[in-house]
Design a protein around this motif. Structure first.
Motif, PDB file in Angstrom:
ATOM      1  N   UNK A 601      28.524  45.620  36.015  1.00  0.00           N
ATOM      2  CA  UNK A 601      29.846  44.994  36.186  1.00  0.00           C
ATOM      3  C   UNK A 601      30.766  45.277  35.004  1.00  0.00           C
ATOM      4  N   UNK A 602      32.042  45.116  35.247  1.00  0.00           N
ATOM      5  CA  UNK A 602      33.021  45.206  34.179  1.00  0.00           C
ATOM      6  C   UNK A 602      32.824  44.035  33.221  1.00  0.00           C
ATOM      7  N   UNK A 603      33.355  44.137  31.995  1.00  0.00           N
ATOM      8  CA  UNK A 603      33.236  43.040  31.043  1.00  0.00           C
ATOM      9  C   UNK A 603      33.793  41.742  31.643  1.00  0.00           C
ATOM     10  N   UNK A 609      41.370  47.721  34.342  1.00  0.00           N
ATOM     11  CA  UNK A 609      40.434  48.829  34.147  1.00  0.00           C
ATOM     12  C   UNK A 609      40.949  50.063  34.875  1.00  0.00           C
ATOM     13  N   UNK A 610      40.442  51.231  34.475  1.00  0.00           N
ATOM     14  CA  UNK A 610      40.837  52.483  35.122  1.00  0.00           C
ATOM     15  C   UNK A 610      40.057  52.694  36.417  1.00  0.00           C
ATOM     16  N   UNK A 611      38.727  52.616  36.334  1.00  0.00           N
ATOM     17  CA  UNK A 611      37.927  52.587  37.555  1.00  0.00           C
ATOM     18  C   UNK A 611      38.045  51.172  38.120  1.00  0.00           C
ATOM     19  N   UNK A 612      38.358  51.033  39.409  1.00  0.00           N
ATOM     20  CA  UNK A 612      38.693  49.706  39.946  1.00  0.00           C
ATOM     21  C   UNK A 612      37.605  48.660  39.705  1.00  0.00           C
ATOM     22  N   UNK A 613      38.043  47.460  39.307  1.00  0.00           N
ATOM     23  CA  UNK A 613      37.117  46.363  39.025  1.00  0.00           C
ATOM     24  C   UNK A 613      36.265  45.984  40.227  1.00  0.00           C
ATOM     25  N   UNK A 687      35.078  58.602  33.821  1.00  0.00           N
ATOM     26  CA  UNK A 687      35.210  57.279  33.211  1.00  0.00           C
ATOM     27  C   UNK A 687      33.909  56.926  32.503  1.00  0.00           C
ATOM     28  N   UNK A 688      33.944  55.833  31.766  1.00  0.00           N
ATOM     29  CA  UNK A 688      32.771  55.332  31.060  1.00  0.00           C
ATOM     30  C   UNK A 688      32.196  54.135  31.814  1.00  0.00           C
ATOM     31  N   UNK A 695      36.765  52.431  31.601  1.00  0.00           N
ATOM     32  CA  UNK A 695      37.919  53.107  31.025  1.00  0.00           C
ATOM     33  C   UNK A 695      37.704  54.606  31.198  1.00  0.00           C
ATOM     34  N   UNK A 696      38.786  55.337  31.471  1.00  0.00           N
ATOM     35  CA  UNK A 696      38.551  56.734  31.778  1.00  0.00           C
ATOM     36  C   UNK A 696      39.744  57.632  31.608  1.00  0.00           C
TER      37      UNK A 696
END
Length: 746
Positions: A601-603, A609-613, A687-688, A695-696
């Motif tokens: 998951x995202x933080x 975020x760049x890649x959708x949450x 992306x990372x 982020x990407x």
């Protein structure tokens, strides 16, 4: 389903010196053993497999902590059993008086595997104790060195890590003592060790991981926060070699938390306070495997089955239409001195960032032009066909040097009287890389065959393909190999290599075979077979998939596995020899280990975020060792995994194919929801997955379109549909018949 095996108590003398009353669980041919020390009634833990005793991270002390950075260890003091589960408890007390109550539950997960469910609760917490980590590990080989074993940590550590030049890689230095990797950078959280001498294989999987974190989880300084719920997994090398797990996940001795590897730890800990959530589930498995590839397959599939990654269906036909419309939208035929697609498009604005043209690899000018021609014919849209044909015309007329080596990257000029120029290099070493040339020229050859089948002869296209094919025949090394890249300059009548690695010899194989089938020229088939023999010996047998990510050359990477699949499958189609299929299967098993098969998951407190949450990362893949970037590039291989499913009958390959058809489109604007009012083929280039999460690169590159389009066109041509779910409804015999007929002129 859990396999319940009886507990046992024995007083027999056991291998490794365990005597007196031992309690344990049997699971297949493996046993978990608890031995009670008569002196203080405490219990130690060990495992037995194939007559070999393997003890814990600290022998005789199964409970390991780091408190304020200092190690303390302890033993179980209470053991009970309930419905086939051993419940073991013990308290480890810090020097300041904090008590850490361990409750470990052991049960048989499946034959030869055990599950550990660990919970650590804090009692009597002292203000002088600030942070802690717990550890669990198994010393698999005592009095051993790293070289005695082979290792597998997906996306990070493979058989040839120490033999391959890998700047920035995490597992590159055999003199390191700790190789612990944050699980949120791993496609699945596992580590495997295989003893070279006897094939004894042990794996550790963090099951049911939910690796949450927060935005403060950055940098190399120690971070202390209970919101970090990820572990780190890997290998410890001291007097013996151990598999190890740490929670939460400090990374070291090398780390990528600061993006590139550094020779220090990135330390992560939980605060010492009551009520903290500190628990995890590990699965430990034992086996004997005949080869390293067998060990990788067994371990990966076990973890994959534990996580059962979910397929996220998309409307494939709608996605395909959106991608073609996007190509059409950005293609230019006027205003520049050459037609083509922009190298990149800015996100989220959708504005073209740069119009420069690379024929293959990340530029994919020719494969994308082929798709426009294909859809122009299929949909009776002559404007699409003309756009595609103009692009192929340009490359056929201008890209090849006098003797047939393509120049692969062109900077068009704007304005009627301006003249563009060719770049001197498509890779860091200079010149033309085989990966760029062959992926581009395959597009030209496909376009020629397609037009020919539909009544239009383009002799200049075939002549260009033959000219490059002749160059490949003339410049093949005596051992059947090709170099990674060649200079544009002629020296003594030849283009010298600018990069002498031979591990990308797989790259030209499919082009050569297709050219042979198109022309009937035996020389191209002979060159493909010689290249295949080299690849079989030096890539397949050595398990060394290196170099196809040419902008990060000479590292172990995912794309080299994909290129090997394409080459070996084409050789199998050509010859029907089983050895080529076996090589394709091994390459496919390897390549899929780069694919994220569980959610990260995202933080928790993340902003934009760049890649959708709200989209899944399952199906996205790491690119190469030495970095932690991920992308959608595994989409290219969905067609090939489906073919392998039909050849082998292994349903696992079908699952991978479906994931690659559907899940790789999670960052695609296919339904218009990600980038409203923008073309539906736009998507994030890379992306990372780990920190900073999602982020990407806020650009869409030309290869991003091809990654989805190429396999869907191949599905359509081979099976009559691009919808894998519809194809699966056809009779199996019919699908197998179609599969056997794939490799013919396209």
């Amino acid at each position: 389903m859990k396999y319940v095996f009886p507990l046992f108590i024995t007083a027999a003398l056991l291998t490794g010196g365990l005597t007196a009353e031992d309690i344990g669980i049997s699971s297949g041919n493996a046993r978990l053993l608890l031995h009670q020390d008569p002196a203080d009634q405490s219990y130690s833990l060990a495992f037995e497999a194939a007559g070999k005793i393997m003890r814990t991270y600290e022998p005789e002390k199964p409970l390991s902590l780091e408190v304020n950075g200092e190690r303390i260890d302890g033993s179980y003091t209470k053991v009970s059993q309930e419905n086939g589960t051993l419940i073991c408890q013990g308290i480890v007390t810090s020097k300041h008086g904090t008590q850490f109550l361990f409750t470990d539950r052991f049960l048989a997960e499946k034959p030869d595997s055990f599950e550990l469910r660990r919970n650590v609760a804090i009692q009597n917490d002292s203000l002088e104790d600030h942070f802690f980590n717990s550890l669990f590990g198994i010393e698999v080989t005592a009095k051993s060195s790293l070289e005695d074993s082979e290792y597998f940590v997906p996306g990070v550590w493979y058989r040839t890590n120490f033999k391959t030049r890998m700047a920035g890689a995490l597992a590159k230095n055999p003199n390191d003592h700790y190789f612990l990797f944050r699980e949120d950078r791993l496609p699945l959280p596992l580590a495997m060790l295989r003893n070279v001498s006897d094939g004894g294989t042990v794996s550790m999987i963090h099951a049911a991981s939910e690796p949450t974190t927060f935005t403060g989880d950055r940098g190399e300084e120690r971070v202390v926060d209970e919101r970090m719920q990820f572990g780190s997994i890997g290998v410890r090398q001291l007097d013996g070699t151990s598999l190890a797990f740490m929670f939460p996940g400090s990374e070291g001795e090398q780390n990528h938390v600061a993006w590139r590897s550094t020779d220090r730890w990135a330390l992560r800990s939980h605060p010492v306070k009551k009520g903290i959530q500190h628990h995890y589930k590990l699965v430990i498995s034992f086996s004997k495997t005949a080869t390293y590839p067998d060990a990788v397959e067994t371990t990966w599939k076990h973890a994959f089955d534990i996580y059962q990654p979910k397929i996220r269906p998309v409307d494939v036909k709608a996605a395909f239409r959106g991608l073609v419309e996007t190509l059409d939208h950005y293609a230019v035929s006027r205003g520049y001195d050459a037609p083509g697609f922009p190298f990149s498009v800015n996100l989220p604005s959708g504005t073209a960032r740069a119009y420069n043209y690379q024929m293959g690899f990340i530029g994919r000018q020719l494969p994308n032009a082929y798709v426009l021609i294909h859809q122009g014919i299929a949909g009776k849209q002559n404007d699409l066909r003309i756009k595609g044909e103009e692009i192929v015309d340009f490359w056929a007329a201008n890209s090849l040097t006098g003797d047939g080596l393509p120049r692969t990257w062109y900077d068009p000029a704007k304005g009627n009287d301006a003249k563009g120029s060719w770049r001197k290099s498509d890779n860091p070493r200079g010149g033309t890389a085989m990966r760029v040339a062959t992926t581009g020229m395959e597009g030209m050859l496909s376009a020629y065959s397609l037009d020919k089948r539909n009544g239009t002869d383009k002799p200049a296209w075939l002549a260009a393909c033959r000219k490059f094919g002749d160059w490949l025949v003339a410049n093949q090394n005596d051992d059947g190999s090709y170099y990674l890249a060649y200079s544009h300059q002629l020296i003594d009548g030849r283009h010298p290599p600018t990069e002498t690695s031979k591990f990308t010899t797989t790259n030209p194989v499919r082009f050569l075979i297709t050219l042979h089938q198109t022309t009937g020229d035996q020389r191209y088939q002979d060159a493909a077979l010689r290249a295949g023999e080299f690849a079989l010996t030096n890539i397949h047998h050595t398990y060394n998939y290196v170099g196809s990510v040419i902008d990060n050359p000479n590292v172990i990477d995912r794309e080299s596995g994909q290129e090997a699949i394409y080459a070996f499958l084409a050789l199998h189609d050509l010859t029907q020899e089983k050895r080529w299929l076996e090589a394709a299967v091994q390459a496919a098993r390897y390549a899929e280990t780069w694919m994220y098969a569980y959610e990260i998951p995202v933080e928790i407190d993340s902003g934009v975020t760049d890649f959708p949450k709200d989209r899944s990362i399952v199906g996205q893949t790491l690119i190469a060792t030495g970095q932690s970037a991920a992308d959608l590039g595994f989409a290219f291989s969905s067609f090939d995994y489906y073919r392998l499913y039909l050849f082998t009958g292994d349903p696992h390959f079908l699952t991978i194919a479906r994931l690659l058809v559907h899940n790789t489109k999670q960052a695609l604007n296919w339904d218009g929801s990600l980038y409203p009012d923008q073309p539906k083929g736009l998507q994030l280039e890379a992306f990372s997955v780990t920190v900073p999460r999602r982020k990407g690169v806020m650009e869409c590159l030309s290869w991003n379109y091809t990654a989805h389009l190429d396999p869907l066109v191949r599905f359509q041509d081979a099976f009559g549909s691009m919808d894998i779910e519809a194809i699966e409804k056809l009779p199996l015999a019919k699908r197998q018949e179609f599969n056997r007929s794939v490799m013919k002129p396209r």
